[in-house]
Design an enzyme around this catalytic site. Structure first.
Site, PDB file in Angstrom:
ATOM      1  N   LEU A 126      49.754  39.952  42.162  1.00 41.18           N
ATOM      2  CA  LEU A 126      48.712  39.369  41.306  1.00 41.18           C
ATOM      3  C   LEU A 126      48.126  40.528  40.492  1.00 41.18           C
ATOM      4  CD1 LEU A 126      46.799  36.947  43.746  1.00 41.18           C
ATOM      5  CD2 LEU A 126      48.398  36.336  41.934  1.00 41.18           C
ATOM      6  N   ASP A 127      47.804  40.266  39.228  1.00 32.26           N
ATOM      7  CA  ASP A 127      47.244  41.320  38.378  1.00 32.26           C
ATOM      8  C   ASP A 127      45.917  41.826  38.942  1.00 32.26           C
ATOM      9  OD1 ASP A 127      49.357  40.912  36.646  1.00 32.26           O
ATOM     10  OD2 ASP A 127      48.216  39.547  35.344  1.00 32.26           O
ATOM     11  N   LEU A 128      45.511  42.999  38.472  1.00 35.97           N
ATOM     12  CA  LEU A 128      44.260  43.624  38.932  1.00 35.97           C
ATOM     13  C   LEU A 128      43.078  42.652  38.822  1.00 35.97           C
ATOM     14  CD1 LEU A 128      43.066  46.436  39.763  1.00 35.97           C
ATOM     15  CD2 LEU A 128      42.559  46.787  37.351  1.00 35.97           C
TER      16      LEU A 128
ATOM     17  N   HIS B  42      52.973  38.855  34.746  1.00 38.43           N
ATOM     18  CA  HIS B  42      51.935  38.310  33.845  1.00 38.43           C
ATOM     19  C   HIS B  42      52.348  36.940  33.287  1.00 38.43           C
ATOM     20  CE1 HIS B  42      50.554  42.371  34.116  1.00 38.43           C
ATOM     21  NE2 HIS B  42      51.407  42.861  33.260  1.00 38.43           N
TER      22      HIS B  42
ATOM     23  N   LYS C  69      49.553  34.414  32.001  1.00 34.62           N
ATOM     24  CA  LYS C  69      48.859  34.957  30.821  1.00 34.62           C
ATOM     25  C   LYS C  69      49.778  34.898  29.599  1.00 34.62           C
ATOM     26  CE  LYS C  69      45.874  37.981  33.498  1.00 34.62           C
ATOM     27  NZ  LYS C  69      45.698  39.343  34.023  1.00 34.62           N
TER      28      LYS C  69
END
Ligand code: URA
Length: 235
Positions: A98-100, A183, A186
């Protein structure tokens, strides 16, 4: 299993770091210097720097990942990682990423075979995201998200997309994906003209965050592990 997998399951090092230990001549199996191809069984004696190491039990942990924590086992920049938020022993590593700034359900395990299959697009493991996006996606944008969006690494697989709510300038979308590219949510939302402002994963492979606040984790129940194994044909 290969010697690097054994060392990883013994909580000694990641597979990559284990390969370095082998290359450096620090690993012996039954007294013989190990090579990268050495296979190890349950009854073999494995030593690192002359010290015997043993397999740790399999462990499965569900974390409610908060924002601002990196999804990696080791961060060269020494930021806080998801591994810092779960019990140290047995050593587990995240399945996928999972992204930051993304929050939500993240599985960590030392079960390499299960992790490999869960992360493989072939098994179409469902991941449910809640995305706050700019503007209000119309029927065309929703249809594109469902049917496939052309990204620079190819068209996305069919997904489920539902408009949950609209606010002043943003909307809440629920997206269920069966693949897990970098990502991906997004990039999909941006491609249909609705960039993501906030992203949360509500569930991973059917595991939801009930009762877990951001930063909290819990071990999976045996029945949950069995269900995951069935889901990816390991039962
Ligand atoms: N898709 C994204 O864009 N980011 C995540 O963290 C997960 C899925």
């Amino acid at each position: 299993m290969r010697v690097n997998a054994y060392l990883s399951r013994a909580g000694i090092a990641s597979r990559r770091r284990a390969d370095e230990l082998v290359r450096a001549g620090r690993v012996r199996v039954n007294g013989e210097l190990a090579s990268l191809h050495t296979l190890v069984g349950a009854h073999d004696v494995v030593e690192v720097d002359g010290r015997r190491v043993a397999l740790e039990p399999l462990a499965y942990v569900l974390l409610h990942k908060p924002a601002g924590v990196v999804t990696t086992a080791r961060d060269p920049q020494r930021r806080r990682t998801v591994v810092d938020l779960v019990p140290r022993k047995p050593r587990v590593v995240p399945v996928g990423r999972l992204d930051l700034d993304t929050t939500g359900a993240l599985l960590l395990t030392n079960d390499g075979a299960l992790a490999h299959r869960l992360a493989h697009p072939r098994y179409e493991v469902p991941k449910v995201y809640e995305a706050e996006v700019e503007g209000v996606p119309g029927p065309e944008a929703l249809a594109a998200l469902r049917e496939g969006v052309e990204l620079d690494d190819g068209e996305t697989a069919p997904a489920e997309a539902r408009l949950v709510a609209t606010r002043d300038e943003t909307s809440l979308l629920e997206l269920t994906l069966h693949e897990g590219r970098k990502h991906q949510v997004k990039r999909m939302c941006a491609a249909v003209g609705h960039p993501v402002r906030r992203l949360h994963r509500k569930s991973y492979a059917g595991l939801t965050l009930d009762g877990l606040r951001p930063g909290e984790s819990r071990p999976l129940a045996p029945a949950e592990v069995r269900r995951l194994r069935e889901l990816v044909g390991l039962a």
